[in-house]
Write a protein that holds these residues in place. Structure first.
Motif, PDB file in Angstrom:
ATOM      1  N   VAL A 330      10.751   4.036   0.089  1.00 30.79           N
ATOM      2  CA  VAL A 330      10.459   4.070   1.522  1.00 30.79           C
ATOM      3  C   VAL A 330      11.678   3.601   2.315  1.00 30.79           C
ATOM      4  CG1 VAL A 330       9.007   3.113   3.339  1.00 30.79           C
ATOM      5  CG2 VAL A 330       7.995   3.761   1.160  1.00 30.79           C
ATOM      6  N   ALA A 331      12.353   2.574   1.824  1.00 31.62           N
ATOM      7  CA  ALA A 331      13.507   2.031   2.546  1.00 31.62           C
ATOM      8  C   ALA A 331      14.663   3.019   2.613  1.00 31.62           C
ATOM      9  CB  ALA A 331      13.959   0.735   1.891  1.00 31.62           C
ATOM     10  N   ASP A 332      14.711   3.996   1.718  1.00 31.51           N
ATOM     11  CA  ASP A 332      15.758   5.003   1.809  1.00 31.51           C
ATOM     12  C   ASP A 332      15.634   5.822   3.092  1.00 31.51           C
ATOM     13  OD1 ASP A 332      16.789   4.201  -0.577  1.00 31.51           O
ATOM     14  OD2 ASP A 332      15.764   5.724  -1.776  1.00 31.51           O
ATOM     15  N   LEU A 333      14.411   6.070   3.506  1.00 31.97           N
ATOM     16  CA  LEU A 333      14.195   6.873   4.710  1.00 31.97           C
ATOM     17  C   LEU A 333      13.917   6.006   5.931  1.00 31.97           C
ATOM     18  CD1 LEU A 333      13.939   9.756   5.811  1.00 31.97           C
ATOM     19  CD2 LEU A 333      11.509   9.690   5.222  1.00 31.97           C
ATOM     20  N   PHE A 334      13.185   4.893   5.737  1.00 29.61           N
ATOM     21  CA  PHE A 334      12.858   3.972   6.827  1.00 29.61           C
ATOM     22  C   PHE A 334      13.481   2.609   6.478  1.00 29.61           C
ATOM     23  CE2 PHE A 334       9.468   7.098   6.503  1.00 29.61           C
ATOM     24  CZ  PHE A 334       9.338   7.547   7.807  1.00 29.61           C
ATOM     25  N   PRO A 335      14.706   2.364   6.888  1.00 33.46           N
ATOM     26  CA  PRO A 335      15.425   1.173   6.401  1.00 33.46           C
ATOM     27  C   PRO A 335      14.827  -0.157   6.839  1.00 33.46           C
ATOM     28  CG  PRO A 335      16.943   2.792   7.353  1.00 33.46           C
ATOM     29  CD  PRO A 335      15.559   3.218   7.728  1.00 33.46           C
ATOM     30  N   THR A 336      14.180  -0.224   7.998  1.00 32.81           N
ATOM     31  CA  THR A 336      13.763  -1.511   8.565  1.00 32.81           C
ATOM     32  C   THR A 336      12.254  -1.669   8.480  1.00 32.81           C
ATOM     33  OG1 THR A 336      15.619  -1.398  10.119  1.00 32.81           O
ATOM     34  CG2 THR A 336      13.881  -3.009  10.574  1.00 32.81           C
ATOM     35  N   GLN A 337      11.827  -2.720   7.797  1.00 36.32           N
ATOM     36  CA  GLN A 337      10.395  -3.036   7.742  1.00 36.32           C
ATOM     37  C   GLN A 337      10.077  -4.052   8.829  1.00 36.32           C
ATOM     38  OE1 GLN A 337       8.961  -4.496   3.992  1.00 36.32           O
ATOM     39  NE2 GLN A 337       6.812  -4.472   4.626  1.00 36.32           N
ATOM     40  N   THR A 338       9.074  -3.759   9.637  1.00 35.47           N
ATOM     41  CA  THR A 338       8.752  -4.607  10.785  1.00 35.47           C
ATOM     42  C   THR A 338       7.534  -5.499  10.567  1.00 35.47           C
ATOM     43  OG1 THR A 338       7.440  -2.823  11.762  1.00 35.47           O
ATOM     44  CG2 THR A 338       9.763  -2.950  12.373  1.00 35.47           C
ATOM     45  N   SER A 339       6.675  -5.155   9.590  1.00 35.58           N
ATOM     46  CA  SER A 339       5.474  -5.955   9.382  1.00 35.58           C
ATOM     47  C   SER A 339       4.910  -5.647   8.003  1.00 35.58           C
ATOM     48  CB  SER A 339       4.417  -5.652  10.459  1.00 35.58           C
ATOM     49  OG  SER A 339       3.203  -6.327  10.184  1.00 35.58           O
ATOM     50  N   ARG A 340       4.228  -6.649   7.433  1.00 34.37           N
ATOM     51  CA  ARG A 340       3.538  -6.438   6.158  1.00 34.37           C
ATOM     52  C   ARG A 340       2.210  -7.181   6.186  1.00 34.37           C
ATOM     53  NH1 ARG A 340       5.040  -8.334  -0.032  1.00 34.37           N
ATOM     54  NH2 ARG A 340       3.409  -7.083  -1.019  1.00 34.37           N
ATOM     55  N   PHE A 341       1.154  -6.481   5.844  1.00 27.83           N
ATOM     56  CA  PHE A 341      -0.190  -7.050   5.789  1.00 27.83           C
ATOM     57  C   PHE A 341      -0.882  -6.376   4.611  1.00 27.83           C
ATOM     58  CE2 PHE A 341      -4.604  -7.516   7.549  1.00 27.83           C
ATOM     59  CZ  PHE A 341      -4.607  -8.894   7.569  1.00 27.83           C
ATOM     60  N   ASP A 342      -0.667  -6.924   3.428  1.00 20.84           N
ATOM     61  CA  ASP A 342      -1.098  -6.241   2.218  1.00 20.84           C
ATOM     62  C   ASP A 342      -2.580  -6.454   1.944  1.00 20.84           C
ATOM     63  OD1 ASP A 342      -1.293  -8.809   1.230  1.00 20.84           O
ATOM     64  OD2 ASP A 342       0.574  -8.720   0.106  1.00 20.84           O
ATOM     65  N   LEU A 343      -3.028  -5.898   0.815  1.00 23.58           N
ATOM     66  CA  LEU A 343      -4.443  -5.917   0.470  1.00 23.58           C
ATOM     67  C   LEU A 343      -4.978  -7.330   0.313  1.00 23.58           C
ATOM     68  CD1 LEU A 343      -6.710  -3.837  -0.260  1.00 23.58           C
ATOM     69  CD2 LEU A 343      -6.132  -4.240  -2.644  1.00 23.58           C
ATOM     70  N   ALA A 344      -4.204  -8.192  -0.346  1.00 23.30           N
ATOM     71  CA  ALA A 344      -4.662  -9.564  -0.576  1.00 23.30           C
ATOM     72  C   ALA A 344      -4.787 -10.336   0.734  1.00 23.30           C
ATOM     73  CB  ALA A 344      -3.700 -10.275  -1.529  1.00 23.30           C
ATOM     74  N   GLN A 345      -3.807 -10.193   1.615  1.00 27.13           N
ATOM     75  CA  GLN A 345      -3.869 -10.886   2.909  1.00 27.13           C
ATOM     76  C   GLN A 345      -5.053 -10.390   3.737  1.00 27.13           C
ATOM     77  OE1 GLN A 345       0.197  -9.783   4.060  1.00 27.13           O
ATOM     78  NE2 GLN A 345       0.700 -11.948   4.189  1.00 27.13           N
ATOM     79  N   ALA A 346      -5.246  -9.086   3.745  1.00 30.42           N
ATOM     80  CA  ALA A 346      -6.349  -8.534   4.542  1.00 30.42           C
ATOM     81  C   ALA A 346      -7.701  -9.018   4.034  1.00 30.42           C
ATOM     82  CB  ALA A 346      -6.286  -7.013   4.519  1.00 30.42           C
ATOM     83  N   ALA A 347      -7.856  -9.095   2.714  1.00 26.06           N
ATOM     84  CA  ALA A 347      -9.133  -9.550   2.165  1.00 26.06           C
ATOM     85  C   ALA A 347      -9.351 -11.032   2.428  1.00 26.06           C
ATOM     86  CB  ALA A 347      -9.174  -9.261   0.667  1.00 26.06           C
ATOM     87  N   ARG A 348      -8.313 -11.830   2.285  1.00 26.00           N
ATOM     88  CA  ARG A 348      -8.456 -13.275   2.518  1.00 26.00           C
ATOM     89  C   ARG A 348      -8.818 -13.581   3.969  1.00 26.00           C
ATOM     90  NH1 ARG A 348      -3.995 -13.819  -1.153  1.00 26.00           N
ATOM     91  NH2 ARG A 348      -2.560 -13.783   0.600  1.00 26.00           N
ATOM     92  N   ARG A 349      -8.279 -12.820   4.906  1.00 26.69           N
ATOM     93  CA  ARG A 349      -8.576 -13.050   6.321  1.00 26.69           C
ATOM     94  C   ARG A 349      -9.886 -12.413   6.761  1.00 26.69           C
ATOM     95  NH1 ARG A 349      -2.844 -12.271   9.602  1.00 26.69           N
ATOM     96  NH2 ARG A 349      -1.556 -13.610   8.266  1.00 26.69           N
ATOM     97  N   GLY A 350     -10.525 -11.666   5.871  1.00 24.60           N
ATOM     98  CA  GLY A 350     -11.795 -11.051   6.227  1.00 24.60           C
ATOM     99  C   GLY A 350     -11.661  -9.778   7.029  1.00 24.60           C
ATOM    100  N   VAL A 351     -10.467  -9.215   7.093  1.00 24.16           N
ATOM    101  CA  VAL A 351     -10.280  -7.961   7.831  1.00 24.16           C
ATOM    102  C   VAL A 351     -10.910  -6.811   7.066  1.00 24.16           C
ATOM    103  CG1 VAL A 351      -8.568  -6.361   8.757  1.00 24.16           C
ATOM    104  CG2 VAL A 351      -8.201  -8.825   8.939  1.00 24.16           C
ATOM    105  N   ILE A 352     -10.823  -6.856   5.728  1.00 23.06           N
ATOM    106  CA  ILE A 352     -11.456  -5.844   4.898  1.00 23.06           C
ATOM    107  C   ILE A 352     -12.480  -6.524   3.999  1.00 23.06           C
ATOM    108  CG2 ILE A 352      -9.418  -4.368   4.926  1.00 23.06           C
ATOM    109  CD1 ILE A 352      -8.752  -5.336   2.133  1.00 23.06           C
ATOM    110  N   ALA A 353     -13.281  -5.747   3.323  1.00 27.93           N
ATOM    111  CA  ALA A 353     -14.312  -6.300   2.440  1.00 27.93           C
ATOM    112  C   ALA A 353     -13.668  -6.904   1.194  1.00 27.93           C
ATOM    113  CB  ALA A 353     -15.296  -5.201   2.036  1.00 27.93           C
ATOM    114  N   PRO A 354     -14.233  -7.991   0.667  1.00 31.03           N
ATOM    115  CA  PRO A 354     -13.733  -8.523  -0.613  1.00 31.03           C
ATOM    116  C   PRO A 354     -13.905  -7.486  -1.715  1.00 31.03           C
ATOM    117  CG  PRO A 354     -15.227 -10.070   0.473  1.00 31.03           C
ATOM    118  CD  PRO A 354     -15.344  -8.779   1.206  1.00 31.03           C
TER     119      PRO A 354
END
Length: 878
Positions: A330-354
């Motif tokens: 992905v970085a080859d085409l989109f060099p700059t990452q602006t945010s990351r909210f992965d599966l584990a973070q989303a589940a821990r915060r209750g944004v998605i279902a456990p």
């Protein structure tokens, strides 16, 4: 020079409120945020540059911002406006979540940095972005090979309708190609950077179900004048995006594609596919200042990425849920990452279902999945689907899966991923035969029928959807609860996309349930991807929450197993799990070496209350190796004296000569009291059962007698006073006299009964080779029947004080006195008679005390002796 000085002085002067208001109406964005004054617009800042550029275009007579101004400043000003609100929200009033705001703010910071670096103190001219989109921008025709899997609307056999055909260009000869390449290479090196638009291409990673589409609508809210082009990889996702945009209150901004220089300065929004973008490369209007790439990993194909690189003008924003798995690509085409909210973070915060997980071992016919060859794709590799289908598409296996689903999950809605379209149809038929409402869908399914099936799933008319890859990306259904990987995958990207179908929250949905068809002990280094390897979890516990908060009593659909298995591929992590979860480990699922490690840890740490549980955890041990290791470690390292004695009794029951020998060695290192208790248990074992060979048993009996020499010496001295003189002569002599005294002791013992003779030999200590040889020969002759000698030695051990106190309470009345009289008559008759072989150890102890008192010339104490009939044998190991 004078004009430059005047321009610099004008720029340094704070703008007037009238100019700021004129520019605000022109750009449709505020240049001053709440609480700011014109003096806050310092020269050189990006917002001041945007204001000066807007005023310059107003002076030129423009009625709307130019395409160049919109590309550089429209999104930046809109993001500043949106993020300055106390609660940033969309047109329909929906408030943006923190992770969505994080994506917007990260993009804003990257935009400001890009503007400052590009201008670098120079005045804005409107042409600093490089080339524009058009036929000239694509100097090299894009290669016209077969479309990659990433560029297809539907993968392989599941194409959504007929594949779209790209126009063919004339092929160049090899000489022309070589000539063009040489000229292009020189131009790239001397004049232009290789990828001029790379600094304006960003990406963020948000877990599936966490609201990537809402974040994309946030960019629509931020850009009021710049056009927005949204690209996705499937036609059904185009309709899904359009519906979401309309529901959020931006339906009036939806626009058909702008082509061939067409302009619309009021923020048109167009949603199309990557295939459309590739076909129309060079014709798409520069009115689009923002291009949002949904599922950015599907834009990494050669043709799509070439078209993106050839259009350096707009800001490209990539969205994906699996960026971390293929970050390098992905970085080859989109060099700059602006945010990351992965599966584990989303589940821990209750944004998605456990997420819960169940591992089901596949049947004997499908255990060779690891032998299926891998096929390399653009960014990762996966199993060969044809070979996988040959292995998995078996009628008995399909019927077993349907029966499993019916018995364990009943009508819980789910998605089953199979190996191909034919396999999906066969599995769906097996489910229907089992009474489950199941349908198979694929790219071959007519669009109208597909829409009806998916709608029926939402209404509850269909409970299970069987597919190969059609529903792996882009399909969203909060009702979906079970994700069954009937066809395993070797790609973490594909696996996470599948799991994302069950992560959306829904009323009554406690957690998403992932079913992996692997052995419970499958580790992370296996080819097959599992939920635990995806999330790098060290412990598997069937049915338990793998990621996300645990909410008790909220509609849990599965039973959670009590035992756990370490699944990490790192030995140090597995050892920590063994130590931390010692009494919850499923020992039978460990490898051979780890089973022995567990047995050693359990033997050292077991407590009296956990003894039964520890033994129950070893019931699968058919070879008794683990049981032996557990008991020996308990004898060697456990701190509880009672458990060490109990382990000795258990070792005796094993009748393992090597283990018994090791136990005798260990008992010799104990303290005096513990050594005496351990010796008594081992002598009882030798007296009751045959362990090892006869020569081994003989050696063991006399080694144990040596451990308790003081007990046997005390008995022999009290029984026969001459013993003291003989032992004294033996100890105090040396040389040949020592050997003569040893023979004298042996000869004296031959004239005594077996018990006294055994006590004399056990009490004797020699310190010369000759004396040792004499005693060894006498002991071997006396122990021709080791069990008899062990029985005689056992009679020399005193009774415990607790039992004597208990007997005092029991002894009373005429019956007790009569029985005590009977005991005295037996003692005063023949004190040296040998009792039968099966006399219990408690009776032996009682007679020992009576005979010792008789040998000293005193009658046994009636209050201290208990009648034989009242004695109850003690169970070995209790």
């Amino acid at each position: 020079m004078a004009e430059t000085t005047k321009a610099a002085a004008k720029a340094a002067k704070a703008p007037s409120s009238a100019d700021i208001e004129r520019a605000r109406e022109f750009a449709r964005e505020p240049f001053l945020l709440e609480g700011e004054t014109p003096k806050d617009l310092a020269p050189g800042t990006p917002r001041r540059r945007a204001l000066d550029a807007a005023l310059a275009e107003l002076d030129e007579g423009l009625e709307a911002p130019s395409m160049e101004w919109r590309r550089d400043f429209s999104l930046m000003l809109g993001l500043e406006r949106l993020l300055s609100e106390e609660h940033p929200h969309l047109a329909d009033g929906a408030t943006l979540d923190p992770h969505q705001l994080d994506a917007l703010s990260g993009t804003l910071a990257a935009l400001i940095t890009d503007i400052q670096e590009r201008l670098n103190g120079n005045a804005w001219t409107g042409s600093s972005n490089g080339g524009a989109n058009g036929a000239a921008a694509l100097a090299e025709p894009i290669p016209k090979e077969d479309a990659e899997a990433e560029d297809d609307e539907e993968p392989e056999a599941e194409a959504d309708g007929e594949p779209e055909v790209f126009e063919e260009d004339e092929e160049a000869t090899e000489e022309e190609e070589a000539e063009d390449w040489e000229e292009q290479d020189e131009e790239v090196i001397e004049e232009a950077p290789e990828d001029p638009g790379a600094a304006r291409r960003f990406w963020f990673e948000h877990a599936t179900g966490s609201g990537k589409t809402v974040a994309a609508v946030g960019f629509i809210e931020a850009s009021r004048t710049g056009g927005i082009l949204i690209l996705t990889h499937r036609r059904n996702l185009v309709d899904q995006f359009i519906g979401e945009i309309s529901d959020r209150g931006y339906a009036d901004r939806l626009s058909p594609p702008l082509m061939d220089g067409a302009d619309h300065p009021y923020g048109p929004v167009t949603v199309e596919t990557y295939q459309w973008f590739v076909r129309n490369a060079g014709r798409v209007s520069d009115a689009y200042s923002i291009v949002i790439c949904d599922e950015a990993h599907t834009a990494l194909g050669e043709k799509t990425s070439a078209c993106i690189r050839a259009w350096p003008g707009p800001v490209f924003i990539g969205m994906t849920a699996t960026g971390a798995l293929i970050a390098r690509h992905v970085a080859d085409l989109f060099p700059t990452q602006t945010s990351r909210f992965d599966l584990a973070q989303a589940a821990r915060r209750g944004v998605i279902a456990p997420l819960r997980c169940i591992r089901i071992p596949p049947g004997p016919g499908v255990r060779t999945i690891a032998k299926v060859p891998l096929r390399k794709g653009e960014v990762d590799q996966d199993f060969d689907q044809e070979e996988l289908a040959k292995l998995l598409d078996q009628t008995p296996f399909n019927v077993a899966i349907a029966d499993l689903y019916r018995s364990r999950f009943r009508r819980v809605p789910g998605v089953v991923y199979t190996a191909g379209v034919k396999h999906a149809n066969n599995v769906a038929k097996a489910f229907r035969d089992a009474g489950i409402n199941a349908r198979a869908v694929s790219g071959e399914t007519p669009k109208r029928e597909l829409a009806e099936i998916l709608a029926g799933f939402e209404r509850g008319e269909v409970d299970v959807l069987c597919n190969a890859m059609l529903l792996a990306e882009g399909w969203n259904s909060p009702r979906a609860t079970i994700c069954m990987h009937l066809a395993p995958t070797a790609s973490k990207r594909v696996y996470q996309q599948r799991v994302g179908r069950v992560t959306r929250r829904n009323p009554g949905k406690e957690a998403g349930l992932v079913i992996d068809f692997v052995h419970p002990a499958t580790t992370h280094d296996e080819t097959i991807v599992t939920l635990h390897s995806l999330l790098d979890r060290d412990v598997y516990r069937g049915g338990a929450i793998v990621v996300g908060p645990v909410r008790r009593g909220r509609g849990r659909r599965v039973r959670v197993e009590k035992r756990v298995v370490p699944v990490s591929d790192k030995s140090e992590k597995r050892l920590r799990v063994l130590e931390r979860e010692l009494w919850r480990i499923a020992v039978e699922n460990l490898n051979h070496s780890e089973q022995h490690v567990w047995a050693a840890l359990a033997g050292a740490r077991v407590s009296p209350s956990g003894w039964r549980r520890a033994k129950a955890m070893l019931q699968h041990d058919e070879t008794k190796e683990l049981r032996r290791r557990f008991l020996l470690t308990c004898v060697q390292r456990n701190r509880n004296q009672q458990l060490r004695i109990k382990a000795l009794a258990e070792i005796a029951l094993l009748r393992d000569a090597d283990a018994f020998d090791d136990a005798i060695d260990t008992v010799g290192t104990w303290s005096r009291d513990d050594r005496r208790a351990g010796t008594k248990v081992l002598l009882e074992a030798l007296a009751e059962r045959r362990i090892g060979r006869r020569d081994q048993a003989q050696a063991w009996v006399w080694r144990l007698a040596e451990y308790t020499r003081d007990v046997h010496e005390e008995y022999a001295v009290q029984r026969w006073p001459e013993t003291k003189r003989l032992l004294g002569l033996l100890v105090n002599s040396s040389g040949r006299a020592h050997g003569r005294n040893a023979r004298r002791l042996v000869h004296a013992g031959r004239n005594q009964d077996r018990r006294l003779a055994a006590a004399l030999l056990a009490a004797a200590v020699s310190h010369t080779p000759e004396g040792e040889e004499v005693l060894r020969g006498a002991r071997m002759r006396a122990a021709r029947k080791p069990s008899a000698v062990a029985r005689e030695l056992l009679r020399n051990f005193p009774k415990s004080g607790s039992r004597r106190r208990r007997r005092k309470r029991k002894g009373g009345g005429q019956d007790g006195a009569a029985k005590r009289g009977k005991g005295k008559a037996r003692t005063n008759g023949k004190a040296a008679e040998v009792e039968p072989d099966d006399v219990e150890d408690a009776v032996i102890d009682e007679e020992l005390d009576e005979e010792l008192e008789s040998a000293n010339g005193a009658a046994p104490d009636e209050a201290d002796d208990e009648p034989d009939e009242a004695e109850e044998p003690e169970e070995v190991g209790s």
